[in-house]
Scaffold this active site. Structure first.
Site, short mmCIF file in Angstrom:
data_model
loop_
_atom_site.label_atom_id
_atom_site.label_comp_id
_atom_site.label_asym_id
_atom_site.label_seq_id
_atom_site.Cartn_x
_atom_site.Cartn_y
_atom_site.Cartn_z
N ASP A 6 0.86 -1.19 0.00
CA ASP A 6 0.00 0.00 0.00
C ASP A 6 0.90 1.24 0.00
O ASP A 6 2.08 1.16 0.34
CB ASP A 6 -0.92 0.02 1.23
N SER A 7 0.30 2.37 -0.35
CA SER A 7 1.04 3.63 -0.32
C SER A 7 1.43 4.00 1.12
O SER A 7 2.31 4.82 1.32
CB SER A 7 0.17 4.74 -0.91
N TYR A 38 -0.82 8.68 -2.56
CA TYR A 38 -0.78 8.44 -4.00
C TYR A 38 -2.01 9.06 -4.68
O TYR A 38 -2.02 9.29 -5.87
CB TYR A 38 -0.82 6.93 -4.29
N GLY A 39 -3.05 9.25 -3.88
CA GLY A 39 -4.37 9.61 -4.41
C GLY A 39 -4.42 10.89 -5.22
O GLY A 39 -5.28 11.08 -6.06
N CYS A 69 -4.26 -1.35 -2.21
CA CYS A 69 -4.45 0.10 -2.35
C CYS A 69 -5.31 0.31 -3.59
O CYS A 69 -4.97 -0.18 -4.68
CB CYS A 69 -3.08 0.75 -2.54
N GLU A 153 -3.18 9.29 8.00
CA GLU A 153 -1.73 9.06 8.08
C GLU A 153 -1.11 9.88 9.22
O GLU A 153 -0.10 9.51 9.78
CB GLU A 153 -1.04 9.41 6.76
N CYS A 187 -11.21 2.91 -0.29
CA CYS A 187 -9.83 3.32 -0.02
C CYS A 187 -9.45 2.53 1.22
O CYS A 187 -10.22 2.52 2.21
CB CYS A 187 -9.73 4.81 0.25
N THR A 188 -8.32 1.87 1.18
CA THR A 188 -7.99 0.95 2.28
C THR A 188 -7.64 1.70 3.57
O THR A 188 -7.50 1.07 4.62
CB THR A 188 -6.85 0.00 1.87
N HIS A 189 -7.51 3.01 3.50
CA HIS A 189 -7.31 3.79 4.73
C HIS A 189 -8.63 4.01 5.49
O HIS A 189 -8.63 4.16 6.70
CB HIS A 189 -6.74 5.18 4.40
#
Ligand code: DGL
Length: 273
Positions: A6-7, A38-39, A69, A153, A187-189
């Site tokens: 993932d980013s 990255y988005g 991601c 993040e 979005c995996t976040h």
């Protein structure tokens, strides 16, 4: 090992679900925290960063890499599968998170779905394309949520401002169709904010986290491809790599992965083309 990329931290939410249903395999996680998000980046940069990460995981011996991601899956996966793998690593496989999620929507018989994702994913239109290729009548609505990844993040998911930002994005989604009954956190976040989303959406819609979906689909893939399953070691080992400082990674990764971990710093510089 199964490589998971993932980013940043987001892919840990996917890894957690995968490990939950397939604990025996060994996993190697790589977060490109030094270059997240990255988005908001161009397709060219996302492809190049993702290719470097995949190459690194291949060099560590992973026969299979999961791009955990959505942004990298949307911007780089097709090119990796169609151009990079056949030439450079014909015996390895790279899978993403978008196709399994699209299949799940169709299997659930979803008629209209709201996709919450990064700007890159929304601009790619890949969810509309993938879902409609399986079920052409499905109504797919998208809303970009560019502020969420930096907040997550930064470890600021509990900040009260986050609720206001979520409300603004949900408003943007419902303005397109107020009858949306399924919302996919694409979005995996975002699963870190699952509770806040569920609370704000209430009984209006089901909010889906991709982790369990991707984990189940990967299990199905490995049972259909026993040759690949046999190439993966099974000593229940987990390794974590980050392109940023490992202290910070270990502190925040706990929130995403649910267990304390010890990561190692790596550099992808030597793989730049
Ligand atoms: N976790 C990534 C995704 O699923 C996005 C994060 C980013 O913008 O780098 O799209």
């Amino acid at each position: 090992m199964i490589g998971v990329f993932d980013s940043g931290f987001g892919g840990l939410t996917i890894l957690k679900s995968i490990v939950g249903i397939m604990p025996d395999y060994d996993y190697l996680y790589l977060g490109d925290n030094a270059r997240v998000p990255y988005g908001t980046r161009s397709q060219r940069m996302v492809y190049e960063f993702t290719r470097q990460a995949v190459e690194y995981l291949f060099l560590q011996g992973c026969p299979l890499v999961i791009i955990a991601c959505n942004t990298a899956s949307a911007r780089a996966l097709r090119k990796i599968q169609q151009e990079y793998l056949p030439v450079s690593h014909p015996d390895r496989r790279v899978l993403g998170v978008i196709r399994p999620s699209a299949e799940e929507m169709v299997e659930r018989g979803v008629r209209s779905v709201g996709i919450l994702a990064t700007e890159g994913v929304v601009a790619s239109g890949i969810y509309c394309e993938e879902i409609r290729s399986l079920a052409p009548d499905t109504r797919v609505y998208q809303q970009a949520c560019p502020l969420l990844v930096p907040i997550i993040e930064a470890g600021e998911d509990k900040w009260e401002g986050t609720d206001m930002i979520i409300a603004k994005y949900l408003q943007g989604l419902y303005a397109q169709d107020d009858g949306i009954a399924t919302i996919l956190l694409a979005c995996t976040h975002y699963p870190i904010l699952l509770e806040q989303f569920v609370q704000q959406v209430g009984s209006r819609a089901v909010v889906l986290d991709q982790g369990p979906i991707v984990a189940r689909k990967l299990k199905g893939y490995l049972s259909r491809h026993p040759d690949m399953a046999e190439r993966i070691s099974r000593d229940r080992k987990r390794y974590f790599l980050t392109t940023d400082t490992s202290d910070r990674f270990d502190r925040l990764a706990r929130v995403f992965y649910g267990e304390s971990i010890q990561s190692q710093f790596i550099s992808l510089d030597s793989l730049c083309s």
